[in-house]
Design an enzyme around this catalytic site. Sequence first.
Site: not given
Length: 283
Positions: A55, A99, A122
Amino acid sequence: MSEPLVLEGKKLSKELEASLIPRVQRVKELSGRVPILATILVGDDPASATYVKMKGNACARVGMESLKVEMPKETTTDQLLAKIDELNADPAVEGILLQHPVPSQIDERACFDRIALDKDVDGVTSLGFGKMAMGEFAFGSATPAGIMRMIDHYGIDPKGMHAVVVGRSPILGKPLAMMLLNRHATVTICHSRTVDLPSITRTADIVVGAVGIPRFIKADWIKEGAIIIDAGFHPEKCGDVDLDNAAPKSKAYTPVPGGVGPMTIATLIAQTVEAAERRLRIL
Ligand code: NAP
């Protein structure tokens, strides 16, 4: 039957990234800085570390910056919440990526939900999910939002189709089912307690593998001419669908690797750029 259409996520993600470069530059011209995506990695899981690195690399490719936050595996929920508060309050940070998964002592849902809605690039917050499900604006969960981008790009309109989503996780199956429903598909969500799964997937015009078990969905569970979206990814470089045998009978399919995976990262980056544009009111 004609050759199936390959939904080339890798190629499409490169095109999407290329289109972001001038948008990042415009943000820089108007605000004096490039958008920053903060990535939080808790613990030392090698797969998670690789995803975070990928990322960060994608940020660099489009001219953005990433702020890498690494926290030890003993981190508590309160410590992680405090870090998220800090990033929420930092005006230079446009997006926050926590994450998944975090170590088991941490309340992951509480931490996801602490991310400010306008920085939830996200698409992991409950509020963002609820808004999306109600048809209001929120950044979608990156993997399902990437899948929707991909089917749009290839002119696949799910309206009226029967979509069977196998898997109901908060970051993948559930939001994808809502996105398909919002686009007027008739959606069935299957999971580990579903009875006679093959008889359901055989009725699908769109089958989505979001199970987490290698080659779980067999070719004879899929009807001739269906569209296969395989969101799975396993170390043996296969997905959740037995694509070797299922793809030839499909109308279109996402390869593994090179299908859904690259679209997830490109979508995360695109949503971070969009967050910056929304803040500057240029979108
Ligand atoms: P997850 O949280 O483990 O969820 C798996 C889902 O599959 C659950 O809803 C589970 O049902 C269901 N399931 C498990 N066994 C089943 C069975 N025998 N029959 C029917 N359903 C079953 O996984 P996830 O995070 O959604 O990930 C799913 C897959 O997508 C994995 O292969 C993962 O690597 C991949 N993935 C890829 C990306 C990407 O960027 N490409 C991103 C995220 C995930 P229950 O709810 O009943 O337990």
